[in-house]
Scaffold this active site. Structure first.
Site, PDB file in Angstrom:
ATOM      1  N   SER A  46       0.828  -1.204   0.000  1.00 31.65           N
ATOM      2  CA  SER A  46       0.000   0.000   0.000  1.00 31.65           C
ATOM      3  C   SER A  46       0.865   1.257   0.000  1.00 31.65           C
ATOM      4  O   SER A  46       0.506   2.255  -0.634  1.00 31.65           O
ATOM      5  CB  SER A  46      -0.977   0.006   1.178  1.00 31.65           C
ATOM      6  OG  SER A  46      -0.292  -0.113   2.395  1.00 31.65           O
ATOM      7  N   GLU A  47       2.028   1.218   0.695  1.00 28.72           N
ATOM      8  CA  GLU A  47       2.985   2.322   0.606  1.00 28.72           C
ATOM      9  C   GLU A  47       4.414   1.807   0.757  1.00 28.72           C
ATOM     10  O   GLU A  47       4.670   0.780   1.380  1.00 28.72           O
ATOM     11  CB  GLU A  47       2.735   3.391   1.676  1.00 28.72           C
ATOM     12  CG  GLU A  47       1.618   4.362   1.362  1.00 28.72           C
ATOM     13  CD  GLU A  47       0.345   4.056   2.116  1.00 28.72           C
ATOM     14  OE1 GLU A  47      -0.641   4.789   1.949  1.00 28.72           O
ATOM     15  OE2 GLU A  47       0.324   3.047   2.866  1.00 28.72           O
ATOM     16  N   THR A  48       5.329   2.567   0.163  1.00 30.22           N
ATOM     17  CA  THR A  48       6.776   2.371   0.294  1.00 30.22           C
ATOM     18  C   THR A  48       7.371   3.742   0.579  1.00 30.22           C
ATOM     19  O   THR A  48       6.939   4.744  -0.002  1.00 30.22           O
ATOM     20  CB  THR A  48       7.368   1.791  -1.003  1.00 30.22           C
ATOM     21  OG1 THR A  48       6.774   0.512  -1.262  1.00 30.22           O
ATOM     22  CG2 THR A  48       8.873   1.626  -0.899  1.00 30.22           C
TER      23      THR A  48
END
Length: 303
Positions: A46-48
């Site tokens: 979902s995020e990096t």
């Protein structure tokens, strides 16, 4: 070739395979935005996040946050998880059992308080911007259809309201746990509703909960960001707490302590701790925190 080191953590959980997974690159110096976006798409989390030297002298590190589809100005679980990794790697000051690191994000400086036990980070809590309350949807039937629900599944005495503490979300209150479990986003209807300041990121909640220690049961859908469902959404949890306080659903005199359970439908139980403070009628502080679990580390090579 450049070799980039990353760490993987699960955020808003104290165990493996719970919470929201995050990849953190602690040396993002010199990476082009296109490269960071490509890496985030490759990881498909979902995020990096990518850490680099701060440009703002008030901050310790700059952090850039990417979903598989775009960069975000701020997000909760990446902020908490990145702070945990910085603490674990001794990349922040350690002042006894507790310290504060300030991260430079798209919304400006974001302070994060980190608590240690036995020299290891065990809890992190971010301070989010104060809330702004945006437009409301008045068509309950259309809102329910966006979630494959009936209008009767919504708590119609509460507003369908946009709230932001840096990133806006549309909050949809549901009557029952059953309704929350049945919710299925319809991307084309979410996009159609995204007009006049209403974002296509929809956060549903109910006051019926699965765990006794929880205050609300939550789910978040953001297909437009490449995230069909998010197991733990820190950036929406601050606004959630503000919504609950504003509409008298939790007591806040002078503070409210809230636990949002999320990700249970996905098999990734997450527990997000929200603290809202108020002075008179106004919300004066928004804080969101939780635990993290280290999952591993590795390298990728890019040209």
């Amino acid at each position: 070739m450049r070799r980039l080191h990353y760490q993987r953590v699960d955020v808003f959980t104290d165990r493996a395979f719970g919470g929201n997974p995050l990849a953190v690159f602690t040396n993002g110096r010199g990476l082009a935005a296109e490269t960071m976006q490509a890496i985030a798409k490759e990881f498909n989390l979902s995020e990096t996040t990518f850490v680099m030297p701060a440009e703002d002298p008030r901050c310790d590190w700059r952090v850039r946050i990417y979903t598989p589809g775009q960069e975000l100005p701020m997000a909760g679980h990446p902020t908490i998880g990145t702070s945990f990794v910085l603490a674990r790697e001794h990349l922040m000051r350690r002042d006894g059992a507790e310290t504060t690191v300030t991260l430079e994000e798209g919304v400006g400086p974001v302070p994060v308080r980190v608590r240690f036990e036995g020299g290891e980070p065990v809890f992190a809590e971010m301070t989010q911007p104060l809330p702004t309350f945006g437009p409301r949807l008045t068509d309950a039937r259309a809102a329910a259809a966006m979630l494959s629900l009936e209008a009767e599944d919504l708590e119609t005495d509460l507003p369908l309201e946009v709230v932001s503490c840096g990133v806006p979300f549309l909050f949809v209150p549901l009557r029952t746990l059953s309704a929350a479990r049945r919710a299925r986003p319809r991307a084309e209807l979410l996009e159609r509703a995204a007009v006049d300041g209403v974002p296509p990121e929809v956060f549903v909640f109910t006051r019926e909960v699965e765990r006794a220690e929880s205050t609300v049961h939550s789910r978040m859908f953001a297909p437009g960001l490449g995230i069909t469902e998010d197991p733990a959404t820190g950036g929406a949890s601050g606004p959630l707490g503000c919504y609950l306080v504003r509409h008298g659903l939790v007591a806040c005199d002078p503070a409210a302590e809230i636990v949002s359970e999320q990700g249970l439908e996905m098999g990734r139980p997450s527990f997000i701790r929200i603290r809202i403070e108020r002075e008179g009628a106004d919300i004066s502080a928004v804080r969101v925190g939780g635990q993290c679990h280290f999952m591993g580390e590795g390298f990728i090579e890019i040209e």
